[in-house]
Write an enzyme that holds these catalytic residues in place. Structure first.
Site, PDB file in Angstrom:
ATOM      1  N   HIS A  77      51.627  17.627  54.607  1.00  0.00           N
ATOM      2  CA  HIS A  77      51.464  16.425  55.441  1.00  0.00           C
ATOM      3  C   HIS A  77      51.709  16.742  56.908  1.00  0.00           C
ATOM      4  CE1 HIS A  77      52.321  13.636  51.771  1.00  0.00           C
ATOM      5  NE2 HIS A  77      51.021  13.732  51.990  1.00  0.00           N
ATOM      6  N   ARG A  88      58.501  11.260  40.154  1.00  0.00           N
ATOM      7  CA  ARG A  88      57.207  11.234  40.821  1.00  0.00           C
ATOM      8  C   ARG A  88      57.205  12.082  42.090  1.00  0.00           C
ATOM      9  NH1 ARG A  88      52.866   6.222  40.855  1.00  0.00           N
ATOM     10  NH2 ARG A  88      51.310   7.308  42.090  1.00  0.00           N
ATOM     11  N   HIS A 147      42.903  17.517  52.789  1.00  0.00           N
ATOM     12  CA  HIS A 147      44.244  17.318  52.249  1.00  0.00           C
ATOM     13  C   HIS A 147      44.680  18.464  51.328  1.00  0.00           C
ATOM     14  CE1 HIS A 147      47.734  15.391  50.540  1.00  0.00           C
ATOM     15  NE2 HIS A 147      47.204  15.522  49.338  1.00  0.00           N
ATOM     16  N   LYS A 190      50.030  14.365  35.591  1.00  0.00           N
ATOM     17  CA  LYS A 190      50.194  13.184  36.444  1.00  0.00           C
ATOM     18  C   LYS A 190      50.507  11.951  35.597  1.00  0.00           C
ATOM     19  CE  LYS A 190      49.287  10.542  40.313  1.00  0.00           C
ATOM     20  NZ  LYS A 190      48.742  10.360  41.639  1.00  0.00           N
ATOM     21  N   HIS A 233      53.668  19.194  49.643  1.00  0.00           N
ATOM     22  CA  HIS A 233      53.213  18.106  50.509  1.00  0.00           C
ATOM     23  C   HIS A 233      54.069  17.901  51.753  1.00  0.00           C
ATOM     24  CE1 HIS A 233      50.489  17.313  47.252  1.00  0.00           C
ATOM     25  NE2 HIS A 233      49.985  16.235  47.821  1.00  0.00           N
ATOM     26  N   GLU A 273      57.880   6.182  42.224  1.00  0.00           N
ATOM     27  CA  GLU A 273      58.210   7.307  43.088  1.00  0.00           C
ATOM     28  C   GLU A 273      59.683   7.407  43.469  1.00  0.00           C
ATOM     29  OE1 GLU A 273      55.761   9.666  46.374  1.00  0.00           O
ATOM     30  OE2 GLU A 273      55.300   7.573  46.041  1.00  0.00           O
ATOM     31  N   LYS A 279      48.547   3.703  42.909  1.00  0.00           N
ATOM     32  CA  LYS A 279      48.809   3.570  44.353  1.00  0.00           C
ATOM     33  C   LYS A 279      47.503   3.249  45.060  1.00  0.00           C
ATOM     34  CE  LYS A 279      51.981   7.236  45.378  1.00  0.00           C
ATOM     35  NZ  LYS A 279      52.257   8.169  46.488  1.00  0.00           N
ATOM     36  N   ARG A 290      44.204 -13.009  44.963  1.00  0.00           N
ATOM     37  CA  ARG A 290      45.553 -12.643  44.516  1.00  0.00           C
ATOM     38  C   ARG A 290      45.572 -11.664  43.347  1.00  0.00           C
ATOM     39  NH1 ARG A 290      45.995 -17.973  45.686  1.00  0.00           N
ATOM     40  NH2 ARG A 290      46.986 -18.312  47.716  1.00  0.00           N
ATOM     41  N   GLU A 306      45.400  20.747  43.970  1.00  0.00           N
ATOM     42  CA  GLU A 306      46.230  19.719  43.325  1.00  0.00           C
ATOM     43  C   GLU A 306      46.402  20.041  41.832  1.00  0.00           C
ATOM     44  OE1 GLU A 306      47.907  17.313  44.838  1.00  0.00           O
ATOM     45  OE2 GLU A 306      46.841  16.810  46.688  1.00  0.00           O
ATOM     46  N   ASN A 359      54.884  15.791  44.834  1.00  0.00           N
ATOM     47  CA  ASN A 359      54.760  16.127  46.251  1.00  0.00           C
ATOM     48  C   ASN A 359      55.012  17.600  46.539  1.00  0.00           C
ATOM     49  OD1 ASN A 359      53.986  13.655  47.352  1.00  0.00           O
ATOM     50  ND2 ASN A 359      56.081  12.887  47.208  1.00  0.00           N
TER      51      ASN A 359
HETATM   52  N1  LIG Z   1      46.316   6.820  45.433  1.00  0.00           N
HETATM   53  C1  LIG Z   1      46.793   8.021  45.285  1.00  0.00           C
HETATM   54  O1  LIG Z   1      47.707   8.255  44.478  1.00  0.00           O
HETATM   55  C2  LIG Z   1      46.202   9.132  46.086  1.00  0.00           C
HETATM   56  C3  LIG Z   1      46.532  10.448  45.777  1.00  0.00           C
HETATM   57  C4  LIG Z   1      45.920  11.463  46.516  1.00  0.00           C
HETATM   58  C5  LIG Z   1      45.032  11.152  47.527  1.00  0.00           C
HETATM   59  N2  LIG Z   1      44.750   9.854  47.809  1.00  0.00           N
HETATM   60  C6  LIG Z   1      43.801   9.509  48.876  1.00  0.00           C
HETATM   61  O2  LIG Z   1      42.532  10.046  48.564  1.00  0.00           O
HETATM   62  C7  LIG Z   1      41.787  10.226  49.756  1.00  0.00           C
HETATM   63  C8  LIG Z   1      41.040  11.527  49.694  1.00  0.00           C
HETATM   64  O3  LIG Z   1      40.147  11.467  48.631  1.00  0.00           O
HETATM   65  P1  LIG Z   1      38.976  12.547  48.462  1.00  0.00           P
HETATM   66  O4  LIG Z   1      39.491  13.889  48.698  1.00  0.00           O
HETATM   67  O5  LIG Z   1      38.338  12.228  47.178  1.00  0.00           O
HETATM   68  O6  LIG Z   1      38.043  12.259  49.697  1.00  0.00           O
HETATM   69  P2  LIG Z   1      36.837  11.219  49.963  1.00  0.00           P
HETATM   70  O7  LIG Z   1      36.967  10.024  49.127  1.00  0.00           O
HETATM   71  O8  LIG Z   1      36.787  11.059  51.431  1.00  0.00           O
HETATM   72  O9  LIG Z   1      35.563  12.032  49.483  1.00  0.00           O
HETATM   73  C9  LIG Z   1      35.224  13.226  50.132  1.00  0.00           C
HETATM   74  C10 LIG Z   1      33.718  13.290  50.409  1.00  0.00           C
HETATM   75  O10 LIG Z   1      33.019  13.525  49.196  1.00  0.00           O
HETATM   76  C11 LIG Z   1      31.937  12.618  49.059  1.00  0.00           C
HETATM   77  N3  LIG Z   1      31.721  12.457  47.625  1.00  0.00           N
HETATM   78  C12 LIG Z   1      32.471  11.774  46.743  1.00  0.00           C
HETATM   79  N4  LIG Z   1      32.053  11.988  45.493  1.00  0.00           N
HETATM   80  C13 LIG Z   1      30.978  12.816  45.580  1.00  0.00           C
HETATM   81  C14 LIG Z   1      30.120  13.411  44.618  1.00  0.00           C
HETATM   82  N5  LIG Z   1      30.303  13.241  43.311  1.00  0.00           N
HETATM   83  N6  LIG Z   1      29.115  14.194  45.066  1.00  0.00           N
HETATM   84  C15 LIG Z   1      28.948  14.416  46.393  1.00  0.00           C
HETATM   85  N7  LIG Z   1      29.747  13.904  47.335  1.00  0.00           N
HETATM   86  C16 LIG Z   1      30.769  13.111  46.933  1.00  0.00           C
HETATM   87  C17 LIG Z   1      32.392  11.400  49.791  1.00  0.00           C
HETATM   88  O11 LIG Z   1      31.304  10.603  50.202  1.00  0.00           O
HETATM   89  C18 LIG Z   1      33.138  12.012  50.973  1.00  0.00           C
HETATM   90  O12 LIG Z   1      32.238  12.374  51.991  1.00  0.00           O
HETATM   91  C19 LIG Z   1      42.793  10.131  50.891  1.00  0.00           C
HETATM   92  O13 LIG Z   1      42.566   8.945  51.599  1.00  0.00           O
HETATM   93  C20 LIG Z   1      44.152  10.089  50.209  1.00  0.00           C
HETATM   94  O14 LIG Z   1      45.087   9.315  50.899  1.00  0.00           O
HETATM   95  C21 LIG Z   1      45.325   8.858  47.102  1.00  0.00           C
HETATM   96 ZN   LIG Z   2      48.066  15.448  47.432  1.00  0.00          ZN
END
Ligand SMILES: NC(=O)c1ccc[n+]([C@@H]2O[C@H](COP(=O)([O-])OP(=O)(O)OC[C@H]3O[C@@H](n4cnc5c(N)ncnc54)[C@H](O)[C@@H]3O)[C@@H](O)[C@H]2O)c1
Ligand SMILES: [Zn+2]
Length: 368
Positions: free
Chosen positions: A257, A246, A270, A232, A253, A242, A148, A126, A190, A250
């Site tokens: 998206h 917030r 992304h 941010k 986006h 949001e 999030k 929990r 971003e 976007n």
């Molecule tokens: N919570 C939020 O507010 C929020 C905001 C934006 C995006 N997101 C989420 O984030 C995700 C995308 O995240 P991302 O772009 O970081 O992608 P990811 O986490 O898939 O990482 C991308 C790739 O980089 C590799 N990697 C990570 N760190 C590394 C490093 N230091 N050196 C070498 N390789 C490395 C990973 O293994 C992966 O293959 C999506 O699922 C999206 O929905 C969430």
């Molecule tokens: Zn984004």
């Protein structure tokens, strides 16, 4: 000792800090011990093989030096692994490792790991504490801040989740040294977005110092990440869930998206889809009389100087149709964030479909 920049985030459930600086990874153990007031509670680092292979030894050294009681577990990452079943297996693993309600998790990876481990922390027994140590540029400037968390369903992205604020976020730009070029560029958009919506001087530094940023020069990287994190942090501090402010995050986006979904999340990263979406939003801003032609051109040029970007080929009408069914849509209206100046943005609604279609056609032309 490495200087650490502290950026406060004040959300309703909790106020916490983002601690940022080159070398923060090596201080993670002592920072966590003092920030979480740790005695003998079990810390579980949850990471991915890819990240652990490069950076596990450094984190290990730092946690050991602080004499923390800790262990680690690796889970699959990548968008396709971001599922309830991965979270369920990780939860089973936590019980096997002896994690209890006093334990804290460390999410050590990109946004996928951050979202999954954040969600795991939200629901394990929990709710347990979580610390984010983001390792991609996108996660450092965006995903790790704001609380999030969640996973994907086969029917859509991020459809199951919760808000769960971290205890703190540790950002070390050094971690980006091993990130591949395309992932790194995708994160830059971003940052540029933060400039467009809220920080003119950040935008201008990205306009001016492209080569330094692409070379991942230490000072440039630190400053750009810090500025984006401040944007941010300020926005989520005022609006955790949001409703109003917030939504400005976007920017780019709505179309972004739509492009991702229309290409089954396979064609664009992304940030790349958002890059095209930022240009489209600039054009829509001009058509709506909110963005000057000059600012739209600046935004377009700034985005394109961080290309290559994947070509936009999707059917224009399919993209336009998706903008009306965007998750952020309330009651069937479309919503776009548009810039009223560089560094200022507003939300507009009910943009005529022919205006959106023209913007999409324009980015298709630009992308060829
Ligand atoms: N919570 C939020 O507010 C929020 C905001 C934006 C995006 N997101 C989420 O984030 C995700 C995308 O995240 P991302 O772009 O970081 O992608 P990811 O986490 O898939 O990482 C991308 C790739 O980089 C590799 N990697 C990570 N760190 C590394 C490093 N230091 N050196 C070498 N390789 C490395 C990973 O293994 C992966 O293959 C999506 O699922 C999206 O929905 C969430
Ligand atoms: Zn984004």
């Amino acid at each position: 000792m490495t200087p650490v920049t502290r950026i406060p985030v004040r959300t309703k459930p909790r106020a916490y800090d983002v601690l940022l600086g080159t070398g923060v990874l090596d201080r993670a153990g002592s920072l966590l011990r003092s920030r979480l007031k740790l005695r003998n509670e079990l810390i579980v680092v949850v990471s991915a093989e890819n990240v652990w292979k490069h950076w596990g030894a450094r984190l290990t050294k730092s946690l050991d030096r602080a004499k923390l009681r800790w262990t680690h577990t690796l889970i699959p990452d990548g968008e396709r692994a971001k599922t309830l079943s991965t979270v369920e297996s990780a939860a089973e693993q936590l019980t096997r490792l002896g994690a209890d309600r006093t334990s804290a998790l460390i999410a050590f990876g990109g946004g996928v790991i951050g979202d999954m481990v954040g969600f795991l922390a939200a629901i394990y027994m929990r709710g347990v504490r979580v610390v984010q140590i983001p390792t991609t540029l996108l996660a450092q400037v965006d995903a790790s801040i704001g609380g999030k968390t969640g996973v994907n369903l086969t029917t859509g992205k991020n459809l199951v989740g919760s808000f769960h604020q971290p205890q703190c976020v540790l950002i070390d730009p050094q971690l980006l040294a091993t990130l591949d070029e395309r992932e790194f560029r995708a994160g830059i958009f971003e940052i540029l977005k933060c400039g467009v919506i809220a920080d003119r001087s950040l935008f201008e530094s990205l306009e001016r110092d492209r080569d330094r940023l692409l070379a991942r020069e230490k000072k440039m990287l630190e400053r750009s990440i810090e500025a984006a994190v401040r944007v941010k942090a300020a926005i989520v501090s005022k609006d955790e869930r949001e409703s109003g402010l917030r939504r400005l995050l976007n920017y780019g986006h709505t179309i972004g998206h739509a492009l991702e979904a229309e290409t089954q999340y396979k064609h664009f990263l992304h940030g790349e889809a958002v890059a095209w979406g930022m240009i489209a939003a600039a054009l829509i801003g001009v058509a709506s009389g909110k963005t000057s032609a000059k600012d739209a051109q600046r935004i377009t040029t700034a985005v394109l100087q961080y290309s290559p970007l994947p070509v936009v080929q999707s059917n224009t009408h399919a993209i336009v149709a998706r903008t009306a069914s965007d998750k952020k849509t309330v009651g069937g209206k479309n919503h776009f964030i548009v810039a009223t100046a560089i560094g200022r943005a507003i939300v507009i609604s009910d943009v005529p479909t022919d205006v959106i279609a023209r913007a999409v056609d324009q980015i298709k032309r630009l992308s060829r």
